[in-house]
Scaffold this active site. Sequence first.
Site, PDB file in Angstrom:
ATOM      1  N   ASP A 171       0.861  -1.197   0.000  1.00 44.97           N
ATOM      2  CA  ASP A 171       0.000   0.000   0.000  1.00 44.97           C
ATOM      3  C   ASP A 171       0.891   1.239   0.000  1.00 44.97           C
ATOM      4  O   ASP A 171       2.040   1.199  -0.485  1.00 44.97           O
ATOM      5  CB  ASP A 171      -0.987  -0.057   1.180  1.00 44.97           C
ATOM      6  N   ASP A 172       0.416   2.335   0.513  1.00 42.90           N
ATOM      7  CA  ASP A 172       1.110   3.623   0.409  1.00 42.90           C
ATOM      8  C   ASP A 172       2.487   3.583   1.097  1.00 42.90           C
ATOM      9  O   ASP A 172       2.775   2.681   1.881  1.00 42.90           O
ATOM     10  CB  ASP A 172       0.220   4.698   1.063  1.00 42.90           C
TER      11      ASP A 172
ATOM     12  N   LYS B 256      -3.788  -0.988  -7.023  1.00 43.33           N
ATOM     13  CA  LYS B 256      -4.807  -0.238  -6.268  1.00 43.33           C
ATOM     14  C   LYS B 256      -4.570   1.233  -6.564  1.00 43.33           C
ATOM     15  O   LYS B 256      -3.509   1.765  -6.222  1.00 43.33           O
ATOM     16  CB  LYS B 256      -4.655  -0.520  -4.767  1.00 43.33           C
TER      17      LYS B 256
ATOM     18  N   ASP C 273      -5.625   4.857  -5.756  1.00 45.00           N
ATOM     19  CA  ASP C 273      -6.337   5.696  -4.794  1.00 45.00           C
ATOM     20  C   ASP C 273      -6.699   7.047  -5.433  1.00 45.00           C
ATOM     21  O   ASP C 273      -6.322   7.306  -6.588  1.00 45.00           O
ATOM     22  CB  ASP C 273      -5.438   5.877  -3.560  1.00 45.00           C
TER      23      ASP C 273
ATOM     24  N   SER D  29     -10.465   3.409  -6.455  1.00 50.41           N
ATOM     25  CA  SER D  29     -11.044   4.040  -5.262  1.00 50.41           C
ATOM     26  C   SER D  29     -12.003   5.176  -5.613  1.00 50.41           C
ATOM     27  O   SER D  29     -12.543   5.849  -4.729  1.00 50.41           O
ATOM     28  CB  SER D  29      -9.937   4.584  -4.361  1.00 50.41           C
TER      29      SER D  29
ATOM     30  N   ARG E 109     -13.392   0.389  -4.173  1.00 45.62           N
ATOM     31  CA  ARG E 109     -13.703   0.763  -2.804  1.00 45.62           C
ATOM     32  C   ARG E 109     -14.919   1.675  -2.828  1.00 45.62           C
ATOM     33  O   ARG E 109     -14.889   2.736  -3.435  1.00 45.62           O
ATOM     34  CB  ARG E 109     -12.501   1.493  -2.203  1.00 45.62           C
TER      35      ARG E 109
ATOM     36  N   ASP F 196     -12.447   4.135   4.806  1.00 49.53           N
ATOM     37  CA  ASP F 196     -11.412   3.180   5.236  1.00 49.53           C
ATOM     38  C   ASP F 196     -11.856   2.426   6.480  1.00 49.53           C
ATOM     39  O   ASP F 196     -12.403   3.026   7.417  1.00 49.53           O
ATOM     40  CB  ASP F 196     -10.128   3.936   5.621  1.00 49.53           C
TER      41      ASP F 196
HETATM   42  C1  GLA Z   1      -6.553   5.975   1.584  1.00 52.25           C
HETATM   43  C2  GLA Z   1      -7.069   4.574   1.234  1.00 52.25           C
HETATM   44  C3  GLA Z   1      -6.474   3.553   2.197  1.00 52.25           C
HETATM   45  C4  GLA Z   1      -4.955   3.605   2.111  1.00 52.25           C
HETATM   46  C5  GLA Z   1      -4.461   5.010   2.394  1.00 52.25           C
HETATM   47  C6  GLA Z   1      -2.976   5.161   2.145  1.00 52.25           C
HETATM   48  O1  GLA Z   1      -7.019   6.409   2.808  1.00 52.25           O
HETATM   49  O2  GLA Z   1      -8.456   4.524   1.273  1.00 52.25           O
HETATM   50  O3  GLA Z   1      -6.942   2.263   1.883  1.00 52.25           O
HETATM   51  O4  GLA Z   1      -4.547   3.176   0.842  1.00 52.25           O
HETATM   52  O5  GLA Z   1      -5.132   5.980   1.583  1.00 52.25           O
HETATM   53  O6  GLA Z   1      -2.494   6.461   2.365  1.00 52.25           O
END
Ligand code: GLA
Length: 417
Positions: A84-85, A161, A163, A195, A220, A224
């Site tokens: 992820d990030d 993914k 975002d 997202s 999504r 979150d």
């Molecule tokens: C958003 C996404 C999360 C995650 C964060 C990372 O909030 O919805 O799932 O990926 O960013 O910074």
Amino acid sequence: MYGTWGVFLGGILLLQVLQLSMGLDNGLALKPPMGWMSWERFRCITDCKLYPDECISEKLFRRHADLLVSEGYADAGYEYVIIDDCWLEKNRDNDTQKLVPDRKRFPNGLNALSDHIHYQGLKFGLYQDYGTNTCAGYPGVIKHMKLDAQTFADWDVDYVKLDGCYANISDMATGYPEFGRLLNETGRPMVYSCSWPAYQEDAGEMPDYESLKQHCNLWRNWDDIEDSLESLMQIIDYFAKNQDRIQPHGGPGHWNDPDMLLLGNYGLSYDQSKLQMAIWAIMAAPLIMSNDLAAVRPEIKAILQNRAVIAVDQDELGIQGRRVLSRNQIEVWKRPITPVTKSGHHSYAVAFVSRRDDGAPYRIPFTVKEFGLTNPNGYNVQDLYDVSNKLGIFQSESQFITRVNPNGVTFYKFTAL
Ligand code: GLA
């Protein structure tokens, strides 16, 4: 001469229009994706001196790829290892403008990590953001979409993914499909997780599900998930309240995504963990864990690896379930699954969710037809959390009694006879 050119240019234009309108159609995610992702548990921990086992680094993802296999998760179907990030350097490469993974935390680059994940028989996922920056402030794709799609393909990425922080929501309806098309054009099949609707919902805009289905493998829908029962229940309620407009759009190749599984972390009890797993299976949700796989207690691991529950989630029909009724704070959720009888009656997974906190397990009788189960030959009922517990045959007029723990679930398969 002019005529020939006209036909030629017209042809090119038509091809481009066709390509744009053809959508994703990548043949991927015919069942809800299963895997592991760093965000919920490991967030943006970047200090590897202080937190060597938790920081977003090559080591974390190698360790989790290995644990997915050695702890039996891969055998149960968990497949994607998703970064992820917080994996990037704060700046692109000066000369090439390519994205650069953090040099200290990913010292061997992403190809080495991707090779390791593939060597374990798993697949490699990566996070990016449609806007100028990721949510944690690292560079996003917006001005470099073609280059980044190709870089992802060069790193042998299998799952993206994308975002939506730091982006214009009004651009997303064209921008997300555009990035999906660029991913496709690399020739490497990559599951595409969008997202975009979550940002639209936050802004009070109605997502265009037909377009989502055409352009994304999963999306999504909303906020979150965080490590608490409260957050879990808010998400469950959002999906239940909006099920008329959300549920019909999930299906093979295009799934609604209520976010990661919390199991194995700090916030959920044993019963609440069973509850999340059951409702995710009812919702045909992607089963993406976010936990420290070395620290998952055996009883929680057993829930995560429960083959009968996973089989419901992965049912080949891919029909998303719904909340069907609520009485005395016990909710009934059901999902049509296989096998289907010759006369067209589905089998069902049925979950009873307790929203009660009054101590004792709550005993509640229902009539089977109250859930809308009307097969004239009845159903053979089995407890999905204890498959040795066969409850016998029930007709639609039969009384079905269950006893649900506070904030817990009971979960059954009604096989149509
Ligand atoms: C958003 C996404 C999360 C995650 C964060 C990372 O909030 O919805 O799932 O990926 O960013 O910074």
